[in-house]
Motif scaffolding. Structure first.
Motif, PDB file in Angstrom:
ATOM      1  N   THR A 181      67.387 -22.649   4.768  1.00 46.14           N
ATOM      2  CA  THR A 181      66.941 -23.174   6.057  1.00 46.14           C
ATOM      3  C   THR A 181      66.636 -24.654   5.891  1.00 46.14           C
ATOM      4  O   THR A 181      65.882 -25.036   4.988  1.00 46.14           O
ATOM      5  CB  THR A 181      65.676 -22.453   6.549  1.00 46.14           C
ATOM      6  OG1 THR A 181      65.943 -21.054   6.578  1.00 46.14           O
ATOM      7  CG2 THR A 181      65.293 -22.919   7.946  1.00 46.14           C
ATOM      8  N   PHE A 225      64.890 -27.976   7.455  1.00 51.62           N
ATOM      9  CA  PHE A 225      63.893 -28.434   8.421  1.00 51.62           C
ATOM     10  C   PHE A 225      64.132 -29.917   8.686  1.00 51.62           C
ATOM     11  O   PHE A 225      64.007 -30.735   7.785  1.00 51.62           O
ATOM     12  CB  PHE A 225      62.479 -28.194   7.890  1.00 51.62           C
ATOM     13  CG  PHE A 225      62.171 -26.731   7.717  1.00 51.62           C
ATOM     14  CD1 PHE A 225      61.675 -25.993   8.775  1.00 51.62           C
ATOM     15  CD2 PHE A 225      62.416 -26.083   6.507  1.00 51.62           C
ATOM     16  CE1 PHE A 225      61.406 -24.636   8.633  1.00 51.62           C
ATOM     17  CE2 PHE A 225      62.164 -24.724   6.352  1.00 51.62           C
ATOM     18  CZ  PHE A 225      61.663 -24.001   7.426  1.00 51.62           C
ATOM     19  N   ALA A 229      63.379 -33.359  11.031  1.00 54.61           N
ATOM     20  CA  ALA A 229      62.318 -33.922  11.878  1.00 54.61           C
ATOM     21  C   ALA A 229      62.822 -34.329  13.261  1.00 54.61           C
ATOM     22  O   ALA A 229      62.122 -34.177  14.252  1.00 54.61           O
ATOM     23  CB  ALA A 229      61.683 -35.126  11.188  1.00 54.61           C
ATOM     24  N   GLU A 239      66.590 -25.951  11.469  1.00 58.34           N
ATOM     25  CA  GLU A 239      65.455 -25.980  12.406  1.00 58.34           C
ATOM     26  C   GLU A 239      65.185 -27.438  12.761  1.00 58.34           C
ATOM     27  O   GLU A 239      64.781 -28.223  11.898  1.00 58.34           O
ATOM     28  CB  GLU A 239      64.200 -25.399  11.750  1.00 58.34           C
ATOM     29  CG  GLU A 239      64.304 -23.950  11.330  1.00 58.34           C
ATOM     30  CD  GLU A 239      64.095 -22.998  12.501  1.00 58.34           C
ATOM     31  OE1 GLU A 239      63.537 -23.428  13.520  1.00 58.34           O
ATOM     32  OE2 GLU A 239      64.498 -21.826  12.374  1.00 58.34           O
ATOM     33  N   ASP A 252      63.352 -30.639  15.129  1.00 59.76           N
ATOM     34  CA  ASP A 252      61.985 -30.995  15.563  1.00 59.76           C
ATOM     35  C   ASP A 252      60.921 -30.525  14.574  1.00 59.76           C
ATOM     36  O   ASP A 252      59.789 -30.256  14.969  1.00 59.76           O
ATOM     37  CB  ASP A 252      61.646 -30.367  16.940  1.00 59.76           C
ATOM     38  CG  ASP A 252      62.653 -30.747  18.015  1.00 59.76           C
ATOM     39  OD1 ASP A 252      63.099 -31.900  18.011  1.00 59.76           O
ATOM     40  OD2 ASP A 252      62.971 -29.879  18.860  1.00 59.76           O
ATOM     41  N   SER A 253      61.291 -30.387  13.325  1.00 58.84           N
ATOM     42  CA  SER A 253      60.347 -29.831  12.356  1.00 58.84           C
ATOM     43  C   SER A 253      59.926 -30.907  11.369  1.00 58.84           C
ATOM     44  O   SER A 253      60.605 -31.149  10.379  1.00 58.84           O
ATOM     45  CB  SER A 253      60.978 -28.657  11.611  1.00 58.84           C
ATOM     46  OG  SER A 253      61.317 -27.646  12.533  1.00 58.84           O
ATOM     47  N   VAL A 268      58.122 -31.946   8.532  1.00 61.79           N
ATOM     48  CA  VAL A 268      57.387 -31.384   7.398  1.00 61.79           C
ATOM     49  C   VAL A 268      56.345 -32.415   6.970  1.00 61.79           C
ATOM     50  O   VAL A 268      56.631 -33.594   6.853  1.00 61.79           O
ATOM     51  CB  VAL A 268      58.337 -31.002   6.251  1.00 61.79           C
ATOM     52  CG1 VAL A 268      57.551 -30.607   5.005  1.00 61.79           C
ATOM     53  CG2 VAL A 268      59.235 -29.852   6.696  1.00 61.79           C
ATOM     54  N   LYS A 327      54.108 -30.439  11.030  1.00 63.51           N
ATOM     55  CA  LYS A 327      54.229 -29.114  11.643  1.00 63.51           C
ATOM     56  C   LYS A 327      53.995 -28.034  10.585  1.00 63.51           C
ATOM     57  O   LYS A 327      53.433 -26.974  10.865  1.00 63.51           O
ATOM     58  CB  LYS A 327      55.620 -28.958  12.255  1.00 63.51           C
ATOM     59  CG  LYS A 327      55.785 -27.730  13.120  1.00 63.51           C
ATOM     60  CD  LYS A 327      57.110 -27.776  13.850  1.00 63.51           C
ATOM     61  CE  LYS A 327      57.276 -26.575  14.756  1.00 63.51           C
ATOM     62  NZ  LYS A 327      58.504 -26.681  15.560  1.00 63.51           N
ATOM     63  N   MET A 328      54.478 -28.305   9.375  1.00 65.92           N
ATOM     64  CA  MET A 328      54.220 -27.409   8.259  1.00 65.92           C
ATOM     65  C   MET A 328      54.192 -28.255   6.989  1.00 65.92           C
ATOM     66  O   MET A 328      54.761 -29.342   6.976  1.00 65.92           O
ATOM     67  CB  MET A 328      55.287 -26.313   8.152  1.00 65.92           C
ATOM     68  CG  MET A 328      56.711 -26.791   7.922  1.00 65.92           C
ATOM     69  SD  MET A 328      57.538 -27.377   9.424  1.00 65.92           S
ATOM     70  CE  MET A 328      58.090 -25.845  10.149  1.00 65.92           C
ATOM     71  N   GLU A 385      55.062 -23.203  22.447  1.00 67.84           N
ATOM     72  CA  GLU A 385      55.308 -23.769  21.115  1.00 67.84           C
ATOM     73  C   GLU A 385      54.255 -23.177  20.177  1.00 67.84           C
ATOM     74  O   GLU A 385      53.212 -23.774  19.929  1.00 67.84           O
ATOM     75  CB  GLU A 385      55.220 -25.295  21.136  1.00 67.84           C
ATOM     76  CG  GLU A 385      56.255 -26.027  20.299  1.00 67.84           C
ATOM     77  CD  GLU A 385      56.320 -25.631  18.813  1.00 67.84           C
ATOM     78  OE1 GLU A 385      55.579 -24.745  18.354  1.00 67.84           O
ATOM     79  OE2 GLU A 385      57.137 -26.246  18.108  1.00 67.84           O
ATOM     80  N   ILE A 426      53.825 -22.701  16.986  1.00 67.14           N
ATOM     81  CA  ILE A 426      53.330 -23.368  15.761  1.00 67.14           C
ATOM     82  C   ILE A 426      52.375 -24.499  16.126  1.00 67.14           C
ATOM     83  O   ILE A 426      51.301 -24.640  15.544  1.00 67.14           O
ATOM     84  CB  ILE A 426      54.495 -23.870  14.881  1.00 67.14           C
ATOM     85  CG1 ILE A 426      55.359 -22.680  14.446  1.00 67.14           C
ATOM     86  CG2 ILE A 426      53.960 -24.606  13.657  1.00 67.14           C
ATOM     87  CD1 ILE A 426      56.519 -23.010  13.544  1.00 67.14           C
ATOM     88  N   ALA A 455      58.488 -32.463  19.218  1.00 69.50           N
ATOM     89  CA  ALA A 455      58.093 -32.526  17.807  1.00 69.50           C
ATOM     90  C   ALA A 455      56.639 -32.924  17.681  1.00 69.50           C
ATOM     91  O   ALA A 455      56.165 -33.828  18.355  1.00 69.50           O
ATOM     92  CB  ALA A 455      58.976 -33.519  17.055  1.00 69.50           C
TER      93      ALA A 455
END
Lengths: 467, 273
Positions: free
Chosen positions: A170, A172, A174, A211, A213-214, A216, A219-220, B21, B23, B86
């Motif tokens: 996967t 991720f 941005a 994925e 819009d992630s 790192v 978001k995580m 959303e 998360i 985002a």
């Protein structure tokens, strides 16, 4: 005996006057006869040195032979064994300092145009093969999950390689679109976005999930990824932080970083404003500061947006310019003016804080510095003023600090780049690999891909060993 | 795709958007924002997160119809989706026990200062929310603001509701009346943030302003949002959005925020006339 033609088949291009009015690709690509003629120049060395020059070790004589033999599916197969993004590499790799530099002809005359042939094969595949013809991964699933951070050249390569080995990957990303610098940075006239999208489509067809819009680090975190069923993380987040000159008045309206200028145009399609909502200030007279490919891309973009006069301002001479010769030539053909041996001292603004000029000084070259290039020295009293309304600072980038700020146990160098083991791509944090510009600082697409490939091997070996 | 779960007009030109959303509903912290893009043609704009509900998996935005993108957002309906969202971006607001905290907001910012007021109150601060609106018709969420604060002062420009006068002037009166204030957190238009900072400076009260710069990526890649704070260039997206108002170069901030004023008019003309 058949005599070898030592002159490369020239690349057909859009005429300068036409191409500065559009964003279509400048280089048009070989037709099959041209490709065959060029391919026939390869003498099929028994110990091919060109392969040594390729960061991803493509069997170059092999795919060229297939072109000569009219076996295009075989050429595609050979290319894709080592390179999942051949249409991109055929266009933006600096072949002249890699495979082509090592070609035996390079010593005496023009090397085989390996890059143009690579592009020809990739484009042939896009035109002739349906995605259903793509070889499906037959490898048995290994039950390992890998998180890749960043869908740029390094991330796409590591993902494709791991997917081919049977891993579940996967990515991720941005931004709202994958591709990293291939999407936001390199303009359409040098790397058409349909080529990028097709090759990303290929990576997805191998089973890789992307994925969007992630972010790192926001978001995580990396630790959360490792705690959430991912056995390994690869960081290919690039060098996203733009460098500025750190001279007075650099925040005036009208001073852009190259990253911003190109992102507005390439990713956000500001050249279609107001149909597209993102605006850009074009300017009549524009100065681009820097001598790399990004500087050339920015200058040529400005011209296409309608600027009347576009300058490249560079503190060394043309010999030291890091841009590819091909891009320098393209820029000159299009009418970009080169102000060499000059460096900005400060920007000048009006009452409303708008850029109206730039004071520069002239330089002369001294002894070589750490980079091996001759150091520019200021000539006292040589100041002069350029009337400009837009400036684009294209000095390179340094690693984005988001990862550093959100992850413990990773070690960084003084420059802010991530410390890794060069052979494996392993970072100092267990389970985390990295490669590309976050490790090297701003470099090339293919070096990032090479790093991705090495990391994929190491990740595979490590995860399979742990069973 | 990010689905709009509900949309509600709060007062003229100001709307509440609830978006799915999960998360972000878990991860958001006071003072943070998202960068969103409505559709293929859309631009990326930053929007403060007004609220989040972990159980419902939703986040709330309060938007004011001003530019082309906020006008477009206001035209969307329940069930519509955004192509990109985002976050949570930016550094969260520093929440500590300071004593008496004034949360000052004007216009639409009254909607997204609430998480800060709430968190400050939870930390044991005495929270005064000072909210400034144009007139009575524009006052919204008085109940939510009251609940988030220990004391709520509403002021209107024309005096049609609550106290009369600009919020910075009321802040000044509070200070001149000898009221002890330990920290000010301000959100709203640049000139008001500057006015607040100018008022608190002689009193030596730390004044944190949330700077809404023009952004593209929102993750530190482009430098569009650069501001000068204490003589140093900072990126509002990653170094902020909160900064010490006494250190901000306000002239530069207002100039940079008017960069695309002409283009904004053109875009509105193109899409909304």
């Amino acid at each position: 005996m058949k005599k070898n033609n030592l002159n490369r088949v020239p690349m057909p291009k859009q005429k300068p006057k036409t191409r500065t009015k559009n964003f279509d690709e400048v280089a048009l690509g070989y037709n099959s006869q041209q490709a065959k003629n060029e391919a026939e120049r390869c003498i099929q060395c028994p110990n091919p040195t060109c392969i040594e020059g390729c960061p991803v070790e493509i069997n170059i004589p092999g795919f060229i032979k297939a072109i000569v033999e009219d076996d295009m599916p075989e050429a595609v197969k050979i290319l894709k064994e080592k390179n999942s993004l051949p249409g991109i590499c055929g266009r933006v790799c600096p072949q002249e300092v890699q495979c082509e530099e090592k070609c035996v002809f390079a010593k005496k005359d023009a090397p085989v145009a390996i890059g143009r042939l690579e592009r020809f094969v990739a484009d042939w595949e896009q035109a002739h093969l349906k995605s259903s013809d793509q070889p499906l991964v037959k490898t048995k699933p290994k039950g390992k999950r890998i998180a890749v951070v960043g869908a740029g050249p390094a991330g796409l390569t590591v993902s494709a390689d791991l997917a081919k080995l049977g891993h579940q990957v996967t990515i991720f990303e941005a931004l709202h679109a994958p591709g990293g610098v291939l999407t936001y940075g390199i303009p359409n006239f040098r790397l058409p976005k349909n080529i990028v999208n097709n090759e990303i489509g290929y990576v997805k067809s191998l089973g890789v999930q992307i994925e969007l819009d992630s972010v790192v680090g926001k978001k995580m975190t990396i630790d959360e990824l490792l705690d959430n069923d991912f056995q390994a993380v690869f960081l290919g987040v690039g060098a996203g932080l733009p460098l500025f000159l750190n001279i007075p008045e650099e925040n005036l309206n009208g001073v852009y970083s190259a990253n911003e200028f190109l992102t507005r145009v390439n990713l956000m399609k500001a050249y279609k404003f107001p149909d597209y909502y993102t605006p850009i200030k074009v300017g009549k007279r524009i100065a681009v500061i820097g001598g790399g490919n990004v500087a050339m891309d920015s200058a040529r973009t400005a011209l296409r947006l309608g600027s009347e006069e576009v300058f490249i301002v560079y503190r060394r001479s043309e010999t030291e310019m890091p841009a590819r010769q091909e891009e320098i030539e393209n820029a000159k053909e299009e009418g970009i003016k080169f102000k060499l041996l000059a460096n900005p001292k400060r920007f000048l603004g009006d009452e409303q804080n708008w850029l109206k000029g730039m004071e520069c000084y002239r330089t002369k070259l001294g002894e070589p510095d750490k980079s091996g290039r001759r150091r520019p020295l200021e000539i006292p009293g040589s100041e002069f003023i350029m009337d400009i309304d837009i400036a684009v600072v294209a000095l390179g980038t340094s690693p984005n600090p988001l990862i550093a700020a959100s992850t413990k146990d990773l070690e960084f160098t003084e420059k802010g780049t991530l410390l890794i083991d060069e052979k494996t791509g392993k970072t100092t944090k267990p389970g985390v690999w990295a490669g590309g510009d976050i490790v090297s600082g701003s470099a090339t697409v293919i070096s990032a891909m090479g790093a991705g490939q090495r990391a994929a091997k190491s990740i595979h070996a490590t995860l399979m060993d742990s069973d | 795709m990010y689905e709009i779960l509900s949309k509600q007009k709060l007062v003229p030109k100001i709307h509440l958007l609830k978006i799915r959303e999960p998360i972000l509903a878990k991860k958001s912290k006071p003072g943070q924002f998202v960068v969103l893009k409505i559709d293929e043609e859309g631009e990326r704009i930053p929007l403060n997160i007004a609220d989040w509900d972990e159980n419902a998996g939703s986040i709330d935005f309060v938007i004011f119809e001003k530019g082309a993108t906020t006008l477009k957002l206001a035209s969307l309906k329940q069930g519509d989706s955004l192509v990109s969202l985002a976050g949570p971006l930016g550094l969260p607001t520093q929440i500590e026990k300071f004593g008496h905290v004034v949360c000052l907001a004007a216009g639409v910012a009254a909607g997204f200062i609430i998480p800060i007021a709430k968190a400050m109150k939870q930390k044991g601060n005495k929270v005064t929310s000072l909210i400034w609106q144009k007139n009575k018709k524009m006052v919204f969420w008085e109940d939510r603001l009251a609940e988030a604060s220990d004391r709520l002062i509403i002021a209107t420009e024309d005096g049609s509701y609550g106290q009369k006068g600009p919020a910075p002037v009321l802040l000044k009166k509070m200070l001149e009346n000898g009221e002890k204030i330990d920290r000010v957190n301000a959100m709203g238009p640049g000139p008001m943030l500057k006015a607040c900072s100018d008022i608190t400076r002689p009193f030596g009260i730390k004044t944190i302003v949330s700077l809404h710069s023009i952004m593209v990526d929102g993750i530190g890649m482009c430098g569009s949002c650069r501001v000068s704070v204490g003589g140093k260039t900072k990126f509002a997206c990653v170094d902020g959005p909160d900064f010490d108002g006494h250190q901000v170069d306000w002239k530069l901030f207002s100039a940079r925020n008017s960069l695309y004023k002409d283009e904004e008019k053109i875009a509105i003309e193109q899409h909304f006339s």
